[in-house]
Every structure is written in C-alpha cells, then in structure tokens.
Design a protein around this motif. Structure first.
Motif, mmCIF file in Angstrom:
data_model
loop_
_atom_site.group_PDB
_atom_site.id
_atom_site.type_symbol
_atom_site.label_atom_id
_atom_site.label_comp_id
_atom_site.label_asym_id
_atom_site.label_seq_id
_atom_site.Cartn_x
_atom_site.Cartn_y
_atom_site.Cartn_z
ATOM 1 N N ALA A 29 -3.363 -5.686 -1.997
ATOM 2 C CA ALA A 29 -1.948 -5.484 -1.670
ATOM 3 C C ALA A 29 -1.296 -6.773 -1.192
ATOM 4 O O ALA A 29 -1.830 -7.463 -0.323
ATOM 5 C CB ALA A 29 -1.815 -4.408 -0.603
ATOM 6 N N TYR A 38 -8.002 -3.112 -5.591
ATOM 7 C CA TYR A 38 -6.560 -3.343 -5.501
ATOM 8 C C TYR A 38 -6.284 -4.231 -4.288
ATOM 9 O O TYR A 38 -6.726 -3.937 -3.174
ATOM 10 C CB TYR A 38 -5.830 -2.007 -5.357
ATOM 11 C CG TYR A 38 -4.325 -2.118 -5.149
ATOM 12 C CD1 TYR A 38 -3.471 -2.271 -6.233
ATOM 13 C CD2 TYR A 38 -3.774 -2.054 -3.872
ATOM 14 C CE1 TYR A 38 -2.093 -2.362 -6.054
ATOM 15 C CE2 TYR A 38 -2.402 -2.149 -3.686
ATOM 16 C CZ TYR A 38 -1.569 -2.305 -4.777
ATOM 17 O OH TYR A 38 -0.211 -2.395 -4.583
ATOM 18 N N LYS A 59 0.851 -1.191 0.000
ATOM 19 C CA LYS A 59 0.000 0.000 0.000
ATOM 20 C C LYS A 59 0.887 1.241 0.000
ATOM 21 O O LYS A 59 1.948 1.254 0.613
ATOM 22 C CB LYS A 59 -0.907 0.012 1.233
ATOM 23 C CG LYS A 59 -1.953 -1.093 1.231
ATOM 24 C CD LYS A 59 -2.877 -0.970 2.437
ATOM 25 C CE LYS A 59 -3.957 -2.051 2.400
ATOM 26 N NZ LYS A 59 -4.879 -1.957 3.565
ATOM 27 N N GLY A 60 0.453 2.275 -0.692
ATOM 28 C CA GLY A 60 1.226 3.500 -0.770
ATOM 29 C C GLY A 60 2.456 3.367 -1.651
ATOM 30 O O GLY A 60 3.351 4.202 -1.610
ATOM 31 N N THR A 61 2.484 2.315 -2.457
ATOM 32 C CA THR A 61 3.613 2.043 -3.347
ATOM 33 C C THR A 61 3.304 2.560 -4.751
ATOM 34 O O THR A 61 2.207 3.058 -5.028
ATOM 35 C CB THR A 61 3.862 0.532 -3.418
ATOM 36 O OG1 THR A 61 2.658 -0.096 -3.911
ATOM 37 C CG2 THR A 61 4.192 -0.047 -2.040
ATOM 38 N N ILE A 105 -4.667 7.389 1.844
ATOM 39 C CA ILE A 105 -3.459 6.973 2.551
ATOM 40 C C ILE A 105 -2.997 8.076 3.499
ATOM 41 O O ILE A 105 -2.503 7.816 4.598
ATOM 42 C CB ILE A 105 -2.348 6.615 1.548
ATOM 43 C CG1 ILE A 105 -2.786 5.451 0.662
ATOM 44 C CG2 ILE A 105 -1.042 6.269 2.264
ATOM 45 C CD1 ILE A 105 -1.878 5.207 -0.513
ATOM 46 N N ALA A 134 -6.316 8.256 -2.398
ATOM 47 C CA ALA A 134 -6.443 6.865 -1.952
ATOM 48 C C ALA A 134 -6.781 6.764 -0.481
ATOM 49 O O ALA A 134 -7.024 5.677 0.027
ATOM 50 C CB ALA A 134 -5.127 6.125 -2.240
ATOM 51 N N HIS A 138 0.225 0.794 -6.036
ATOM 52 C CA HIS A 138 -1.024 1.272 -5.443
ATOM 53 C C HIS A 138 -1.421 2.635 -6.004
ATOM 54 O O HIS A 138 -2.586 2.867 -6.367
ATOM 55 C CB HIS A 138 -0.867 1.345 -3.921
ATOM 56 C CG HIS A 138 -2.160 1.557 -3.199
ATOM 57 N ND1 HIS A 138 -2.226 1.876 -1.861
ATOM 58 C CD2 HIS A 138 -3.458 1.506 -3.628
ATOM 59 C CE1 HIS A 138 -3.489 2.007 -1.505
ATOM 60 N NE2 HIS A 138 -4.260 1.788 -2.554
#
Length: 319
Positions: A183, A181, A160-162, A317, A315, A165
């Motif tokens: 993860a 999505y 996540k947060g990549t 995040i 997202a 993503h």
C-alpha cells in the motif's frame, strides 16, 4: 447487475422553488452551486469535477463552483455533508468503495446509509499495470509466476481498504494465487514505485495507462467491454475472471434535500454524462462512464456494499 442510461427527463427548468422572503417562484438553479470535493486538488475526483464544470454552466446557466475539504481519505467532508442546507445549492463528490469501507472499519463521523448519493457517473476501472519492459507480457505470465513463487509477486496500490486493495484480494482468490500487496499513499506514489522497480506490478487504473503511455503495459482491465482507449487490452472477464469495477465517483446531496431536488440533480448529472463531447473527454482520460441515477441507487448500493464488505472481511480489514 448492469445499469443502463435512463432517459433524461425533459423540462429541467420546470421545477420551481419559492424565493426566500418572496412569494414568487424561481427556476432552479438561479445562482451558482457549490460542488465540494472531499479531497485536495489535482486528483481524479477534482479532474472529473472540472470536466463537468463547463457543461453545467452551458446547460443550466449557472456556475459550478468547486471547493475542497480534504482529510481522512474523504471522511472529513462526508461527515459534514448533512450539516449543509438541503436547498440544492451545495453538493459533494462521493466515492466507492470509500463510503462503504470507512464506516465499516471505525467511527468516521458518518454512515454509508446516512449519505444520499443521487448519481454515479463514472469509475476508474481496476487494471494490472506493469512496466513496459516487464517479463510479464500477459496476465497468464503473471499468474504463472505467482503460482510458482507464492507471495513473491509484489504489486503496489493506493492505500488499504481501497478499490486497489479489494481488487488485489479478489483476484488472488479467483486466480488461486498468493501475491503481496504493497500500500502506498495515493495512485501517484504507487506508480512511482512501479516505474522505480520497487514492485513488479501495480494494481492501478486505466487512468494510469492513459497518463503513463508507453512507459507501462496493462495486462487486463476490470470492465464489461474493452476500454475504447486500449482496444488491445483484454478484460478480466474475457480471460475468465469475474471482475468488473474500480473506484466509482458520484454526487451526493444533504439528507434534508427534498425528493424533487434529488431527482432533478440526478437528471442534471445524467444530462452532462449523455453529452458526446463530455464522454470523449472522459474516455480520453482513461475513465469509464457509468449511469446510475437516483431511481436505481438502492439496488446499485446494495450490490456494491455486499461485494465490498465480503472482500474487506476476506482481507481482514473488518471482522
């Protein structure tokens, strides 16, 4: 913004450093350099560093000794980078979007602006990958399915947060679809999920296509131009989606490193990147070369930060 290769400055040996305890001057580097990878061995950061290793020795006459400091998705290493001496003999690999997203989500022991990247040398372009026998033959097939079945299109990705993503979030917005999505811990696990039919597609990279060969099909790649290794795979741009990017890799130095050494390191990495044999090895591995030298770093980082933080907010995040 498009960044072009800067002319490599000549006379790399011209920079002299005073020898410790002596009045003489030595050409840099005059001993082995430690290249710290803030991940474990075997990943793409390690692979690219090992490809650079022999060229460094050949061009600059010293060993590039690779070591590892894994933990926290790179954060353990990056939080310690500025504790090293800024004498040019310790450098560290850095990754985007990691060094932007991690500090924006929580205290990870470093800040984006507190790091000193001196060159970004390649990226693994984002790509939508499906099994070779998938019902999705084209990107439009996948989009049509997602529109007819909101939320039912599942795509694996690394974390996540990549880069994976953020690409998923951005593409859903551009294509006007809603996908799910999923993860996984690393690209390898995301590929395993794809090939095991746990998901319908994967937000992966061109390196997945290079490694998996006939087992998979890429529907589109996030590049300005088609990847030389995959001339039949269109870019998202060609198909009407403004997406260029992926996981970027570069080299950073401790903040105490003098400007002259920052510039020289930039020139040295740039010289390796300009080597045609090195370029072929990178391309054959599915990587895409990019040249962002120290002199262009501020503008590049400003653009990347804005894009990543916008996607991360979308997202959920970060707030």
């Amino acid at each position: 913004m498009h960044f072009t290769r800067r002319t490599i400055l000549g006379g790399l040996a011209g920079l002299a450093l005073a020898a410790a305890g002596a009045g003489s001057a030595l050409a840099f580097p005059d001993k082995a350099v430690e290249y710290i990878i803030p991940f474990g061995p075997g990943g793409e950061s390690d692979i690219s560093a090992r490809l650079q290793q022999p060229y460094f020795q050949e061009k600059f006459g010293q060993d590039l000794v690779i070591s590892y400091k894994p933990g926290g998705g790179g954060a353990v290493g990056w939080s310690q980078l500025n504790s090293y001496a800024g004498d040019g003999y310790t450098v560290m690999g850095v990754n985007l979007p990691h060094i932007v997203i991690q500090p924006a989500t929580k205290d990870v022991g470093y800040t984006t602006d507190g790091l000193t990247p001196i060159y970004w040398f390649h990226y693994t372009p984002d790509a939508i990958v499906v099994p070779a026998d998938s019902q999705f033959k084209t990107l439009q097939d996948l989009i049509d399915y997602a529109k007819e079945n909101p939320g039912k299109l599942t795509l694996s990705g690394s974390g996540k947060g990549t880069a994976n993503h953020l690409a998923s979030i951005r593409f859903d917005e551009l294509a006007g679809i809603k996908s799910t999505y999923v993860a996984f811990k690393g690209t390898g696990a995301a590929v395993t999920a794809l090939l095991g039919n746990q998901v319908m597609a994967e937000w992966g990279y061109t390196t997945v296509g290079a490694k998996q060969g006939d087992k998979v099909r890429m529907l589109a790649v996030a590049m300005d131009e088609r990847h030389p290794l995959f001339p039949d795979v269109p870019t998202f741009q060609e198909l009407g989606f403004d997406m260029v990017g992926g996981a970027y890799r570069g080299v950073a130095v401790p903040e105490s490193t003098p400007e002259e050494l920052r510039e020289q390191w930039s020139d040295m990495i740039g010289e390796i990147n300009a080597d045609e044999k090195f370029q072929k090895q990178m391309i054959d591995g599915g990587f895409a070369l990019i040249d962002v030298p120290y002199g262009e770093m501020d503008a590049f980082m400003m653009e990347r930060k804005a894009q990543y933080l916008e996607a991360a907010k979308a997202a959920g995040i970060i707030k």
